[in-house]
Write an enzyme that holds these catalytic residues in place. Structure first.
Site, PDB file in Angstrom:
ATOM      1  N   LYS A 104      40.113  46.649  32.755  1.00  0.00           N
ATOM      2  CA  LYS A 104      41.177  45.762  33.267  1.00  0.00           C
ATOM      3  C   LYS A 104      41.325  44.573  32.321  1.00  0.00           C
ATOM      4  O   LYS A 104      40.411  43.767  32.162  1.00  0.00           O
ATOM      5  CB  LYS A 104      40.842  45.292  34.680  1.00  0.00           C
ATOM      6  CG  LYS A 104      41.942  44.430  35.298  1.00  0.00           C
ATOM      7  CD  LYS A 104      41.723  44.236  36.779  1.00  0.00           C
ATOM      8  CE  LYS A 104      42.723  43.300  37.414  1.00  0.00           C
ATOM      9  NZ  LYS A 104      42.459  43.093  38.841  1.00  0.00           N
ATOM     10  N   LYS A 158      36.302  44.416  45.249  1.00  0.00           N
ATOM     11  CA  LYS A 158      36.128  43.075  44.689  1.00  0.00           C
ATOM     12  C   LYS A 158      35.041  43.181  43.613  1.00  0.00           C
ATOM     13  O   LYS A 158      34.070  43.932  43.774  1.00  0.00           O
ATOM     14  CB  LYS A 158      35.717  42.134  45.839  1.00  0.00           C
ATOM     15  CG  LYS A 158      35.413  40.718  45.440  1.00  0.00           C
ATOM     16  CD  LYS A 158      36.642  39.881  45.211  1.00  0.00           C
ATOM     17  CE  LYS A 158      36.254  38.541  44.577  1.00  0.00           C
ATOM     18  NZ  LYS A 158      37.372  37.891  43.906  1.00  0.00           N
ATOM     19  N   CYS A 165      38.953  38.150  34.274  1.00  0.00           N
ATOM     20  CA  CYS A 165      38.979  37.017  35.218  1.00  0.00           C
ATOM     21  C   CYS A 165      39.364  35.750  34.458  1.00  0.00           C
ATOM     22  O   CYS A 165      38.717  35.401  33.471  1.00  0.00           O
ATOM     23  CB  CYS A 165      37.618  36.855  35.889  1.00  0.00           C
ATOM     24  SG  CYS A 165      37.624  35.472  37.044  1.00  0.00           S
TER      25      CYS A 165
END
Ligand SMILES: Cc1cc2nc3c(=O)[nH]c(=O)nc-3n(C[C@H](O)[C@H](O)[C@H](O)COP(=O)(O)O)c2cc1C
Length: 379
Positions: free
Chosen positions: A191, A46, A154
């Site tokens: 990412k 995470k 995110c």
């Protein structure tokens, strides 16, 4: 020849190419050790940050389900449904770096042959924010992290210098990646967000900054649906909602489209495929397009929180598929279908008399096919 599921990706050896993605399945030491015991080749923790994190009141993730043979989609629990997607507005880990550090060390000492990737996130608006990336990177690699994944994706961030707001700006992607590469002794994966016009542009920024791999995709920006009875969003706090991320089966076709763009633009680079994977057939799409590893979130969340049955099926499916085709390693089928995706004009058209345009049918709603589902056929 015996089938070998192991892969080497960004210089790291994985017992198999299946990883848990950065998300609730990897939010704690106990989850990660259970995941390794269950057979995952690696995990991405995470996301760890330095800024304080307070999540919304109430649930952070819910699952949208379809009722077969109907068009109903709802988060309401009811029998006989099929999973459509996950929807979440969860922030990064609400545990501090100090909380994570001893745990990373313990996990790595207990599972030296499994790959521990730490996901990290900071801002990009100042030199001190760029230093935060370096602080996080150094702390994680000093505890034995095998690689770093930069969360540039995110989707629910108000801060303009964080998360997918970095991922939407190729220069910032480059600057942040370079800042981490300046201190990293381990491979760095970037990412990216799927929420841009051309993901190739941001990937180029990552590679220019020195990224060893690109991971794609994070969740797609979206809203929960409004309940037609109550007129409330199915997920809300005090009646209010904010953009969150869609994951799970619904995003598989969209995520592989992004991956196809990436692997065609950079055929010699390393990619970790994410989005909608629940079984080996799904993962195979990413491998055939050129990925060297894949990551799973939603399907694992719904299977005892860390996906013991999911990974069992992935491993068995890969072994069975390799045996059936006579492949001895992933390298023998990685990228086999990358070049089958072409520009529209390269798709063959019927020739001459065979083509009657729209004159021989009234779309899908023709009278003779009244038992078929109807659809509008424009566009
Ligand atoms: C509840 C939830 C929390 C997540 N948290 C993170 C995170 O902290 N960092 C990150 O990079 N991605 C995060 N993700 C995105 C996943 O890692 C993954 O990219 C996405 O869910 C798509 O994969 P899937 O279709 O298998 O769910 C989260 C996803 C969910 C559902």
């Amino acid at each position: 020849m015996a089938t070998d599921l192991s892969v080497t990706f960004t210089g790291l050896r994985f017992e198999n190419p299946f990883l848990l993605a950065s998300a609730p399945p990897t939010e704690s030491e106990s989850n990660i050790t259970r995941a390794f015991d269950a057979g995952w080749g690696g995990v991405v923790t995470k996301t760890i940050g330095l800024h304080p994190v307070t999540n919304v009141a109430g649930p952070k993730t819910r699952f949208l389900r379809a009722t077969p043979e109907s068009s109903q989609l709802s988060m309401r629990k009811r029998p006989g449904t099929a999973l459509h997607s996950s929807w979440n507005w969860e922030l990064i880990s609400d545990k501090t770096l100090d909380w994570w550090v001893p745990r990373l060390g313990r996990i790595k000492r207990a599972y030296p042959s499994r790959v521990l990737v730490t996901s990290i996130m900071a801002g990009s608006g100042s030199d001190s924010e760029l230093k935060h990336w370096q602080t996080l990177a150094l702390a994680c690699q000093d505890e034995g992290a095998d690689a770093l994944e930069l969360n540039l994706s995110c989707p629910h961030m108000d801060r303009p210098d964080m998360g997918s707001n970095i991922g939407k700006d190729p220069e910032l992607v480059s600057v942040v990646t370079q800042a981490v590469k300046d201190v990293a002794r381990v491979p760095v994966w970037a990412k990216l967000t799927p929420s841009t016009t051309d993901i190739v542009v941001e990937a180029r920024g990552a590679f220019l900054g020195g990224a060893d791999a690109v991971s794609s995709t994070n969740t797609f920006p979206s809203l929960p649906l409004i309940d037609p009875e109550t007129l409330e969003f199915e997920m809300n706090v005090d009646g209010l909602v904010s953009s969150g991320g869609l994951g799970g089966p619904a995003i598989l076709p969209q995520s592989i489209a992004k991956m196809s763009q990436l692997t065609q633009a950079f055929p010699d680079r390393a990619f970790s495929g994410i989005g909608g994977i629940g079984e080996f057939g799904h993962a195979l799409n990413y491998f055939l397009l050129g990925c060297g590893t894949v990551q799973v979130c939603t399907a694992a969340m719904l299977d005892h929180a860390i996906g013991p049955n999911v990974v069992k099926q992935l491993v068995a499916g890969m072994r069975e598929t390799m045996e059936r085709h006579g492949w001895s390693s992933l390298d023998e089928f990685r990228g086999l279908r990358r070049d089958r995706v072409v520009v529209h004009s390269k798709i063959r058209r019927p020739e001459g008399e065979a083509y009657r345009g729209g004159y021989d049918a009234e779309g899908y709603a023709g009278a003779e096919s009244s038992t078929e589902p109807t659809a509008v056929t424009k566009g």
